[in-house]
Design an enzyme around this catalytic site. Structure first.
Site, PDB file in Angstrom:
ATOM      1  N   GLU A 195      54.180  54.266  22.042  1.00 41.37           N
ATOM      2  CA  GLU A 195      54.436  52.890  21.597  1.00 41.37           C
ATOM      3  C   GLU A 195      53.674  52.571  20.308  1.00 41.37           C
ATOM      4  O   GLU A 195      52.891  51.632  20.234  1.00 41.37           O
ATOM      5  CB  GLU A 195      54.117  51.896  22.720  1.00 41.37           C
ATOM      6  N   GLU A 204      60.477  55.731  29.224  1.00 36.73           N
ATOM      7  CA  GLU A 204      59.912  54.744  30.146  1.00 36.73           C
ATOM      8  C   GLU A 204      60.994  53.731  30.447  1.00 36.73           C
ATOM      9  O   GLU A 204      61.707  53.295  29.544  1.00 36.73           O
ATOM     10  CB  GLU A 204      58.726  53.993  29.537  1.00 36.73           C
TER      11      GLU A 204
HETATM   12  C1  BGP Z   1      54.212  50.493  28.364  1.00 37.12           C
HETATM   13  C2  BGP Z   1      53.208  51.588  28.411  1.00 37.12           C
HETATM   14  C3  BGP Z   1      52.880  52.147  29.718  1.00 37.12           C
HETATM   15  C4  BGP Z   1      53.157  51.264  30.903  1.00 37.12           C
HETATM   16  C5  BGP Z   1      54.342  50.342  30.785  1.00 37.12           C
HETATM   17  C6  BGP Z   1      54.432  49.252  31.817  1.00 37.12           C
HETATM   18  O1  BGP Z   1      53.756  49.574  27.458  1.00 37.12           O
HETATM   19  O2  BGP Z   1      53.517  52.664  27.546  1.00 37.12           O
HETATM   20  O3  BGP Z   1      51.596  52.651  29.612  1.00 37.12           O
HETATM   21  O4  BGP Z   1      52.066  50.747  31.488  1.00 37.12           O
HETATM   22  O5  BGP Z   1      54.433  49.766  29.515  1.00 37.12           O
HETATM   23  O6  BGP Z   1      53.613  48.176  31.447  1.00 37.12           O
HETATM   24  P1  BGP Z   1      52.648  47.457  32.448  1.00 37.12           P
HETATM   25  O7  BGP Z   1      51.798  48.535  33.022  1.00 37.12           O
HETATM   26  O8  BGP Z   1      51.873  46.498  31.616  1.00 37.12           O
HETATM   27  O9  BGP Z   1      53.504  46.798  33.450  1.00 37.12           O
END
Ligand code: BGP
Length: 492
Positions: free
Chosen positions: A199, A389
Site C-alpha cells: 500500500e 487483499e
Molecule cells: C490494509 C493492510 C493490511 C490489513 C488490511 C485490513 O490496509 O495492507 O495490513 O490490515 O488493510 O485493514 P484493517 O486491519 O485495518 O481492518
C-alpha cells in the site's frame, strides 16, 4: 472455462500483524511494535508513547503527526498487540498445513525487516532470522504453495524511524536496498513472486514509514514517497538481476471511487482524488516517471525533491511485472464533501454511499466495484493484475464445539469471487490470482484490535492478549476450500 489453469488461489498476511515472536531469534523492534491497540468502532485510535525532544513523554494517535525529534518508546507495562499477534512464529508448520488443506497454491506473507536487520542498518544480517524464513519457504515448497513475499509491509525499523525520520532519509533507502540484496540472494529459488512496498499510496506517516511532521511539512511527505518509489524500483531491478525468473509487483490500496453526481464539479473531484490517491503511484511504478500533473503540482508548491545522479534511470529500469492491489470498499467523491455524511474505509474516511451496505466498521461492501476497478487498472496499464487483499472484517463467535458460523463472510467472498469470474470470462482482464486478507485471524492494522477478524481460520486471542492461540476452522474455511479446489467454478 473461466479462471485459467494455474490461477493463484491463496491468502494474505503481514508479519507485523501475524508473526509475533517480538525480539525472538535476534529480531529488533519495528514501528508496529510500538503501537498500542485501539477500538475502531468507538473511535479510540492506536497510540504511540513518545519521548519528546525536551525529555517529556506524550501519547499520539497512530495516524497523527509526530513532532520532529520525538522518539516512540516501548513501555514494558503497556500491552502491544504485535508482540505475540497470532504467533505464526511458533505455529508456522501447523498454519501452512491448514493453508494447503484449504486448497491454497499461493501464500502472501511479508518478511519482517527487523528479523533480518534488527536495527534496519546493521553491518551484518541476522542469520537466525534468515533461517526462519528459509524453513517457512521450504515447507511451502513441500506443500505445493508458492510464497508471494511482501518485502515491506508497515514495519519500518524503529531505530530508523526514531533516529533518521524513517523514509524521509536517504539512509533508510540505502538500508532498504541492502535488505533487498539479502532477500533476493538468500531466498533465490525458494521465492519467485514478490511485492515491493505494501500500500505504497497510504504510506507517509510515522505509523507506516517512521516519518515525523508528515502533514505540516509537505517536503517530508514528498521526499518519503520519492524514496519509496526508488526503493521499489531498486527491488525490481535487483530481483530481476539475481533471478530473471522473479516476478515482482507493486502494491496499491486501490479504493475504487465514484463521483457523488453527474455534476462535472463532482466528476472532476473524483478524477482529482483518484489521481492523487492511486493513479500517481501506479503511473510511476508501471511507467517509470512522475506524471506531468504531479511535476507541475510540486513546482507550484515550491517542493524540490532531493535527488541523486542515477535516480531517474533507476525509476525507469525498475518498472514492475504486475499490478497488485488491496480491495475492500469504494469511496464517493464530491466537490463539497462537507454536505454529505462520512463513513470509514481502509486507512481513510469517505462520503457514505447511499446505495451500498457497510460492515460493522463502516467499510462499504461493493462487489461490482471490484469489476470496475479491475477493468480500470487493466485498461490503463495492460499488465497482469492480482488482488492481494480483500475480505470481510467482522466479530466472530467461536461455539463450544469450536465451530464458527460466519455466513456474512461467506456471502462477501461469494459475491466478490463471482465478480472476478465475470471480469476474467467477459472482460478479458489478465487476472493472475487472489489472496484474500487475513486468511487466518490477525491483528487489525488500522485499529490494533483482534475482534475485527477476517480469517477463515479462527485464532483464540482477544484484544487484551488473552487466549491460548489455538486454531479452528470457520464455516468459511470449508467454503473457500470448495471454491479453491474447483478452481473457482463451484461458488454456491
Ligand atoms: C490494509 C493492510 C493490511 C490489513 C488490511 C485490513 O490496509 O495492507 O495490513 O490490515 O488493510 O485493514 P484493517 O486491519 O485495518 O481492518
Amino acid at each position: 472455462m473461466s479462471f485459467p489453469k494455474g490461477f493463484l488461489w491463496g491468502g494474505a498476511t503481514a508479519a507485523n500483524q501475524y508473526e509475533g515472536g517480538y525480539l525472538s531469534g535476534g529480531k529488533g523492534p519495528a514501528v508496529a511494535d510500538a503501537l498500542t491497540g485501539g477500538d475502531g468502532r468507538n473511535g479510540i485510535p492506536r497510540r504511540f508513547i513518545c519521548e519528546l525532544a525536551d525529555g517529556t513523554r506524550k501519547e499520539f494517535g497512530g495516524r497523527d503527526e509526530i513532532p520532529a525529534g520525538a522518539k516512540a518508546i516501548i513501555d514494558p507495562d503497556v500491552y502491544y498487540p504485535s508482540h505475540v499477534a497470532t504467533d505464526f512464529y511458533h505455529h508456522w508448520e501447523e498454519d501452512l498445513e491448514l493453508m494447503a488443506e484449504m486448497g491454497c497454491n499461493v501464500n502472501r506473507l511479508s518478511i519482517n525487516w527487523t528479523r533480518i536487520f534488527p536495527n534496519g542498518d546493521d553491518a551484518e544480517p541476522n542469520e537466525e532470522g534468515i533461517q526462519f524464513y528459509i524453513n517457512v519457504f521450504k515447507k511451502c515448497q513441500e506443500l505445493g504453495i508458492e510464497p508471494l513475499v511482501t518485502i515491506y509491509h508497515f514495519d519500518c525499523p524503529l531505530h530508523l524511524a526514531n533516529e533518521y525520520d524513517g523514509w524521509v532519509s536517504r539512509h533508510t533507502l540505502e538500508a532498504f536496498e541492502r535488505y533487498c540484496d539479502v532477500l533476493f540472494t538468500r531466498f533465490k529459488g525458494l521465492v519467485h513472486y514478490w511485492l515491493t512496498i505494501n500500500e505504497i499510496n497510504i504510506n507517509t506517516n510515522f505509523m507506516m514509514n517512521g516519518v515525523h511532521e508528515h502533514v505540516s511539512n509537505k517536503q517530508n511527505a514528498e521526499q518519503c514517497r520519492y524514496h519509496l518509489f526508488l526503493g521499489s524500483a531498486y527491488a525490481v531491478k535487483k530481483g530481476h538481476e539475481v533471478d530473471p525468473e522473479n516476478k515482482i509487483g507493486l502494491m496499491i490500496a486501490h479504493g475504487g471511487s465514484y463521483p457523488w453526481s453527474c455534476d462535472p464539479e463532482d466528476v472532476w473531484a473524483e478524477l482529482d482524488t483518484a489521481h492523487h490517491f492511486k493513479w500517481f503511484y501506479g503511473d510511476v511504478q508501471v511507467r517509470g516517471y512522475y506524471p506531468a500533473w504531479k511535476v507541475l503540482e510540486l513546482e507550484r508548491e515550491g517542493i524540490e525533491i532531493a535527488k541523486e545522479p542515477g535516480d531517474d534511470e533507476l525509476l525507469r529500469e525498475g518498472t514492475v511485472d504486475f499490478y497488485s492491489f488491496s480491495y475492500y470498499s469504494t469511496d464517493v467523491c464530491a466537490a463539497h464533501p462537507e454536505e454529505h455524511g462520512a463513513t470509514d474505509g481502509n486507512m481513510h474516511r469517505s462520503i457514505a454511499n447511499p446505495y451500498l451496505k457497510q460492515t460493522e466498521w463502516g467499510w462499504t461492501i461493493d462487489p461490482l466495484g471490484l469489476r470496475i476497478s479491475l477493468n480500470q487498472i487493466w485498461d490503463r496499464y495492460q499488465i497482469p493484475v492480482m488482488i492481494v487483499e480483500n475480505g470481510f472484517g467482522a466479530i466472530d463467535v467461536r461455539e463450544e464445539d469450536g465451530s464458527v458460523h460466519d455466513q456474512g463472510r461467506i456471502d462477501y467472498m461469494r459475491t466478490h469471487i463471482k465478480v472476478m469470474k465475470d471480469t476474467v470470462e467477459l472482460d478479458g482482464v489478465d487476472l493472475m490470482g487472489y489472496t484474500p486478507w487475513g486468511w487466518i485471524d490477525v491483528v487489525s492494522a488500522g485499529t490494533g484490535e483482534m475482534r475485527k477478524r477476517y480469517g477463515f481460520v479462527y485464532v483464540d486471542m482477544d484484544d487484551d492478549g488473552n487466549g491460548d492461540l489455538s486454531r479452528s476452522r470457520k464455516d468459511s474455511f470449508y467454503y473457500m476450500q470448495k471454491v479453491y479446489k474447483s478452481n473457482g467454478e463451484d461458488l454456491d
